[in-house]
Design an enzyme around this catalytic site. Structure first.
Site, PDB file in Angstrom:
ATOM      1  N   HIS A   1      41.164  43.033  24.646  1.00 48.09           N
ATOM      2  CA  HIS A   1      40.073  43.555  23.820  1.00 48.09           C
ATOM      3  C   HIS A   1      38.930  42.559  23.640  1.00 48.09           C
ATOM      4  CE1 HIS A   1      42.712  46.982  21.988  1.00 48.09           C
ATOM      5  NE2 HIS A   1      42.740  46.937  23.299  1.00 48.09           N
TER       6      HIS A   1
ATOM      7  N   ASP B   1      43.912  51.671  29.473  1.00 43.24           N
ATOM      8  CA  ASP B   1      43.558  50.721  28.405  1.00 43.24           C
ATOM      9  C   ASP B   1      42.407  49.840  28.869  1.00 43.24           C
ATOM     10  OD1 ASP B   1      44.626  48.619  29.930  1.00 43.24           O
ATOM     11  OD2 ASP B   1      46.508  48.529  28.803  1.00 43.24           O
TER      12      ASP B   1
HETATM   13  C1  LHQ Z   1      51.117  42.718  42.112  1.00 39.29           C
HETATM   14  C2  LHQ Z   1      50.388  43.657  41.360  1.00 39.29           C
HETATM   15  C3  LHQ Z   1      50.482  43.597  39.950  1.00 39.29           C
HETATM   16  C4  LHQ Z   1      51.937  41.801  40.186  1.00 39.29           C
HETATM   17  C5  LHQ Z   1      50.007  44.038  43.416  1.00 39.29           C
HETATM   18  N1  LHQ Z   1      51.268  42.645  39.402  1.00 39.29           N
HETATM   19  N2  LHQ Z   1      51.885  41.794  41.523  1.00 39.29           N
HETATM   20  C6  LHQ Z   1      49.513  47.084  31.024  1.00 39.29           C
HETATM   21  C7  LHQ Z   1      50.547  46.572  30.208  1.00 39.29           C
HETATM   22  C8  LHQ Z   1      50.357  45.670  29.161  1.00 39.29           C
HETATM   23  C9  LHQ Z   1      49.278  45.213  28.665  1.00 39.29           C
HETATM   24  C10 LHQ Z   1      48.008  45.323  29.169  1.00 39.29           C
HETATM   25  O1  LHQ Z   1      47.561  46.234  30.071  1.00 39.29           O
HETATM   26  C11 LHQ Z   1      48.204  46.893  30.989  1.00 39.29           C
HETATM   27  C12 LHQ Z   1      47.300  47.504  31.913  1.00 39.29           C
HETATM   28  C13 LHQ Z   1      47.580  47.613  33.376  1.00 39.29           C
HETATM   29  O2  LHQ Z   1      46.847  47.056  34.154  1.00 39.29           O
HETATM   30  S1  LHQ Z   1      48.892  48.587  33.882  1.00 39.29           S
HETATM   31  C14 LHQ Z   1      48.665  48.718  35.597  1.00 39.29           C
HETATM   32  C15 LHQ Z   1      49.136  47.504  36.347  1.00 39.29           C
HETATM   33  N3  LHQ Z   1      48.813  47.606  37.763  1.00 39.29           N
HETATM   34  C16 LHQ Z   1      49.460  48.397  38.593  1.00 39.29           C
HETATM   35  O3  LHQ Z   1      50.349  49.141  38.263  1.00 39.29           O
HETATM   36  C17 LHQ Z   1      49.061  48.293  40.048  1.00 39.29           C
HETATM   37  C18 LHQ Z   1      50.225  47.813  40.871  1.00 39.29           C
HETATM   38  N4  LHQ Z   1      49.812  47.620  42.261  1.00 39.29           N
HETATM   39  C19 LHQ Z   1      49.676  48.635  43.112  1.00 39.29           C
HETATM   40  O4  LHQ Z   1      49.845  49.793  42.819  1.00 39.29           O
HETATM   41  C20 LHQ Z   1      49.299  48.258  44.514  1.00 39.29           C
HETATM   42  O5  LHQ Z   1      49.595  46.906  44.712  1.00 39.29           O
HETATM   43  C21 LHQ Z   1      47.795  48.493  44.812  1.00 39.29           C
HETATM   44  C22 LHQ Z   1      47.490  49.991  44.867  1.00 39.29           C
HETATM   45  C23 LHQ Z   1      46.909  47.820  43.766  1.00 39.29           C
HETATM   46  C24 LHQ Z   1      47.471  47.874  46.185  1.00 39.29           C
HETATM   47  O6  LHQ Z   1      48.390  48.329  47.147  1.00 39.29           O
HETATM   48  P1  LHQ Z   1      48.514  47.567  48.542  1.00 39.29           P
HETATM   49  O7  LHQ Z   1      47.161  47.324  49.105  1.00 39.29           O
HETATM   50  O8  LHQ Z   1      49.484  48.359  49.366  1.00 39.29           O
HETATM   51  O9  LHQ Z   1      49.118  46.114  48.211  1.00 39.29           O
HETATM   52  P2  LHQ Z   1      50.630  45.747  47.824  1.00 39.29           P
HETATM   53  O10 LHQ Z   1      51.196  46.761  46.904  1.00 39.29           O
HETATM   54  O11 LHQ Z   1      51.383  45.439  49.070  1.00 39.29           O
HETATM   55  O12 LHQ Z   1      50.409  44.413  46.979  1.00 39.29           O
HETATM   56  C25 LHQ Z   1      50.218  43.132  47.617  1.00 39.29           C
HETATM   57  C26 LHQ Z   1      50.959  42.100  46.805  1.00 39.29           C
HETATM   58  O13 LHQ Z   1      50.390  42.051  45.482  1.00 39.29           O
HETATM   59  C27 LHQ Z   1      52.446  42.466  46.611  1.00 39.29           C
HETATM   60  O14 LHQ Z   1      53.184  41.279  46.558  1.00 39.29           O
HETATM   61  P3  LHQ Z   1      54.136  40.858  47.804  1.00 39.29           P
HETATM   62  O15 LHQ Z   1      54.801  39.596  47.332  1.00 39.29           O
HETATM   63  O16 LHQ Z   1      55.072  42.003  48.037  1.00 39.29           O
HETATM   64  O17 LHQ Z   1      53.196  40.647  48.954  1.00 39.29           O
HETATM   65  C28 LHQ Z   1      52.451  43.102  45.238  1.00 39.29           C
HETATM   66  O18 LHQ Z   1      53.704  43.006  44.584  1.00 39.29           O
HETATM   67  C29 LHQ Z   1      51.416  42.269  44.511  1.00 39.29           C
HETATM   68  N5  LHQ Z   1      50.848  42.995  43.393  1.00 39.29           N
HETATM   69  N6  LHQ Z   1      49.726  44.461  42.206  1.00 39.29           N
HETATM   70  N7  LHQ Z   1      49.782  44.423  39.146  1.00 39.29           N
END
Ligand code: LHQ
Length: 261
Positions: free
Chosen positions: A88, A143
């Site tokens: 925030h 958020d």
């Molecule tokens: C990650 C992340 C990530 C860690 C990719 N964390 N490692 C929530 C709770 C509490 C308080 C405050 O606010 C919030 C708000 C939020 O932001 S909740 C939403 C959090 N974010 C997500 O759920 C997004 C998660 N990520 C994804 O869905 C995908 O990674 C996206 C669509 C962003 C990208 O997909 P790709 O281009 O296929 O990349 P990838 O999935 O292969 O990710 C590359 C690397 O980055 C991978 O690590 P690795 O070691 O396997 O290479 C992911 O684990 C890492 N990564 N997002 N948020």
């Protein structure tokens, strides 16, 4: 400035903050959020800074909250406190900064990472950029300002579709929906962004600060209130040396030089 998770630099009146955890697509950790808040504060206080650019290193802009660090503290996490402590103040600080801010969206912007891009005044996106309200995909809700900015930018129906499905919106759709100001090939992203930043840095700083506040106010207030706010700000703008300089420069047929006074 001794940051670990971000980079901060100023050149030609433009400050750039680069999120620097490319291995996790710049997912936001507590340390990173603290540094980000500090850097935005610093940019606000530095008179040499007239524009702020926010971007990410590597192939992602920002993937939102770091899910690994959240997972590391099950049972003891207090999301409300986390939002109060980090997100925030950061979002409010960005929105209140009386200087133009540009998100240079180099890649995916997800969850709170998308919120960060939305809290900037303008967005220049690379063709590879993608946007997702990823919150719902992990069972959460928007958020960090997304519920405020998103419907204003793209309208209710599209905002709800993005928030409820977590769909991934590509850069061209984002442009068609008004989510971004322009889309450019990735090799031209920096050039186009800094061209815009330099144009803004050459503008009258006090007027730009007031324009930012005026438009935010006008977007949510009745016409009569907006007219009053416009009048107040116009009186202030008309009293600046920069206004006098612009009129003088106009008649002298030369570009104005603004000093922010
Ligand atoms: C990650 C992340 C990530 C860690 C990719 N964390 N490692 C929530 C709770 C509490 C308080 C405050 O606010 C919030 C708000 C939020 O932001 S909740 C939403 C959090 N974010 C997500 O759920 C997004 C998660 N990520 C994804 O869905 C995908 O990674 C996206 C669509 C962003 C990208 O997909 P790709 O281009 O296929 O990349 P990838 O999935 O292969 O990710 C590359 C690397 O980055 C991978 O690590 P690795 O070691 O396997 O290479 C992911 O684990 C890492 N990564 N997002 N948020």
């Amino acid at each position: 400035m001794g940051y670990q998770s971000i980079e901060y630099g100023v050149e030609d009146h433009v400050a750039t903050i680069t999120l620097n955890r490319p291995e996790a697509l710049n997912a936001l950790t507590d340390d990173m959020l603290g540094e980000l808040g500090d850097a935005v504060h610093h940019a606000g206080r530095d008179a040499a800074v007239r524009v702020l650019v926010l971007t990410g290193k590597g192939r992602g802009f920002c993937s939102g909250q770091d899910l690994r660090s959240l997972n590391a503290q099950p049972g003891e996490r207090d999301i409300g406190r986390h939002l109060d402590q980090y997100y925030h103040p950061l979002i409010l600080r960005l929105a209140a900064l009386e200087k133009p801010t540009i998100a240079m969206v180099n890649g995916v912007a997800a969850g709170a990472g998308m919120s960060l891009a939305l809290a900037c005044d303008m967005r220049v996106a690379a063709e590879e950029a993608r946007f997702t309200q990823a919150f719902v995909r992990v069972g959460l809700v928007p958020d960090s300002g997304s519920s405020h900015f998103l419907p204003r930018l793209i309208g209710y129906a599209r905002a709800l579709e993005m928030a409820m499905t977590g769909m991934i919106v590509d850069s061209h759709t984002a442009l068609a929906w008004g989510l971004v100001n322009r889309v450019v090939p990735s090799e031209q992203l920096a050039e186009e962004t800094y061209k815009l930043a330099q144009a803004l840095a050459g503008g009258p700083p006090l007027a730009l600060g007031m324009i930012k506040r005026e438009i935010a106010y006008g977007a949510s207030q009745p016409l009569a209130a907006a007219l009053e706010r416009e009048k107040d700000f116009q009186i202030r703008a008309a009293a600046t040396a920069d206004h006098r300089e612009a009129v003088t420069a106009f008649f002298a047929k030369r570009p104005p030089v603004f000093e922010g006074r």
